[in-house]
Design an enzyme around this catalytic site. Sequence first.
Site, PDB file in Angstrom:
ATOM      1  N   HIS A   1      -6.292  12.315  14.209  1.00 61.22           N
ATOM      2  CA  HIS A   1      -5.280  11.440  14.777  1.00 61.22           C
ATOM      3  C   HIS A   1      -4.028  12.287  14.967  1.00 61.22           C
ATOM      4  CE1 HIS A   1      -7.720   8.245  12.458  1.00 61.22           C
ATOM      5  NE2 HIS A   1      -8.148   8.314  13.710  1.00 61.22           N
TER       6      HIS A   1
ATOM      7  N   HIS B   1      -3.427   4.721  14.748  1.00 62.68           N
ATOM      8  CA  HIS B   1      -4.681   4.673  14.011  1.00 62.68           C
ATOM      9  C   HIS B   1      -4.545   3.664  12.881  1.00 62.68           C
ATOM     10  CE1 HIS B   1      -2.103   7.788  12.191  1.00 62.68           C
ATOM     11  NE2 HIS B   1      -2.639   7.438  11.029  1.00 62.68           N
TER      12      HIS B   1
ATOM     13  N   GLU C   1      -3.045  14.253  11.546  1.00 61.51           N
ATOM     14  CA  GLU C   1      -3.911  13.891  10.428  1.00 61.51           C
ATOM     15  C   GLU C   1      -5.368  14.193  10.790  1.00 61.51           C
ATOM     16  OE1 GLU C   1      -3.334   9.897   9.090  1.00 61.51           O
ATOM     17  OE2 GLU C   1      -1.160   9.974   9.339  1.00 61.51           O
TER      18      GLU C   1
ATOM     19  N   HIS D   1      -0.727   2.715  11.701  1.00 58.89           N
ATOM     20  CA  HIS D   1       0.209   3.819  11.530  1.00 58.89           C
ATOM     21  C   HIS D   1       0.331   4.641  12.807  1.00 58.89           C
ATOM     22  CE1 HIS D   1       1.392   7.571   8.903  1.00 58.89           C
ATOM     23  NE2 HIS D   1       2.458   6.880   9.277  1.00 58.89           N
TER      24      HIS D   1
ATOM     25  N   HIS E   1       0.870  -1.184   0.000  1.00 56.48           N
ATOM     26  CA  HIS E   1       0.000   0.000   0.000  1.00 56.48           C
ATOM     27  C   HIS E   1       0.905   1.231   0.000  1.00 56.48           C
ATOM     28  CE1 HIS E   1      -3.800   2.147   1.049  1.00 56.48           C
ATOM     29  NE2 HIS E   1      -2.947   3.010   1.572  1.00 56.48           N
TER      30      HIS E   1
END
Length: 432
Positions: A354, A360, A330, A324, A281
Amino acid sequence: LGYMRGFGNEFSSEDPRCPGSLPEGQNSPQVCPYGLYAEQLSGSAFTCPRPANKRSWLYRILPSVKHKPFTLVPCGDLTENWDEVEPDPNQMRWLPFTVPKSTDKKVDFVAVRSSYHLWCRKQQIPKLVLSCFRCFNNSDGDFLIVPQQGEILVTTEFGKMMVEPNEICVIQQGMRFSVDVFGETRGYILEVYGAHFELPDLGPIGANGLANPRDFLYPVAWYEDRKVPTGYTVINKYQGKLFACQQDFSPFNVVAWHGNYAPYKYNLKNFMVINCVAFDHADPSIFTVLTAKSTKPGVAVADFVIFPPRWGVADHTFRPPYYHRNCMSEFMGLIEGHYEAKEEGFLPGGASLHSIMTPHGPDADCFEKNCTAELQPERVAEETMAFMFESSFSMAVTKWGLQTCQKLDKTYHQCWEPLRSHFNPNWKPSKK
């Protein structure tokens, strides 16, 4: 409504009602065409290098300096006091903010702003009603406006822009504007200080991709010669507080302008998506639309990132976003659809935060489903548009955002509680 194309271009525009209103060959002639005043709006220091130098010349019926003194006005829940509540590193999610009913007291953009400013750089806008004789300008920084519900008509000194959901507009520091709407309206604003938005560098991607410069639209000149004997109110956000002054004419009296410092809009559906075509990803930075750079290379004051419809084709890969912890803050919002990592609870018109180094990632349902899914080429985020405001700064959440708004989802952490251990100490790699 007319537009000119090209991010950061040098533009020239004059209202067709006054042909020849731009001076020929100079910026400030002794007498301007049509008896106009020449006024420069500087978005950078005079001595900035040419690539970073931002300024425009406006030719207006009366100069903006003609006004009564500014006075402090109530700010509502707008605050610059970040110590009113203790810091909170928890994952946060807000339910969609309620659009006022038609019977509720009507408010304009300024009133909404002061009542619904969530925190330093992020803000919700419920129903907006244009006040015919009020406008706003931000002396502190730039606004990036993201409509989520309903279209808005933004009138600026440079001209008009119609902005719909899945479009954004940027009103840069010092530019006066007003907002008109057509029905119920809601959205988000990112506010940045000390930097202007730029297109991200493409590096090995090459010369083309992501948000292409040609798709950014700038308004053409439009003016109104309106006298307002009862007083036109200009609201100025200055050092985190609101000030108001009165003048007896419309601020939207610019007959012509030229330069590279102007408001603009962009349709998110024009974003050229780049994604992984082999395995793993990719980091979300590949979805960056605009960035406001800091003085440290590669580190942003704020990035505006989107998660648009795209193809997912990665082999032997957990395709949703990974778990993460980040040295950046974020803040996410949802314009429409269902976000792939949390299909429940994260709703259009809502938001999540976050903070720096707060863990998260996908909820339990998303993890279990995608660990066993048959990996075939698939459309991801169809009819969905999520976005992220990412910043290298820590975000302080106001008392209003934590308590008063009553939209904070205190059950958010529970979406990860069903995660269970899959650890098998006897695991062996499969034979190929």
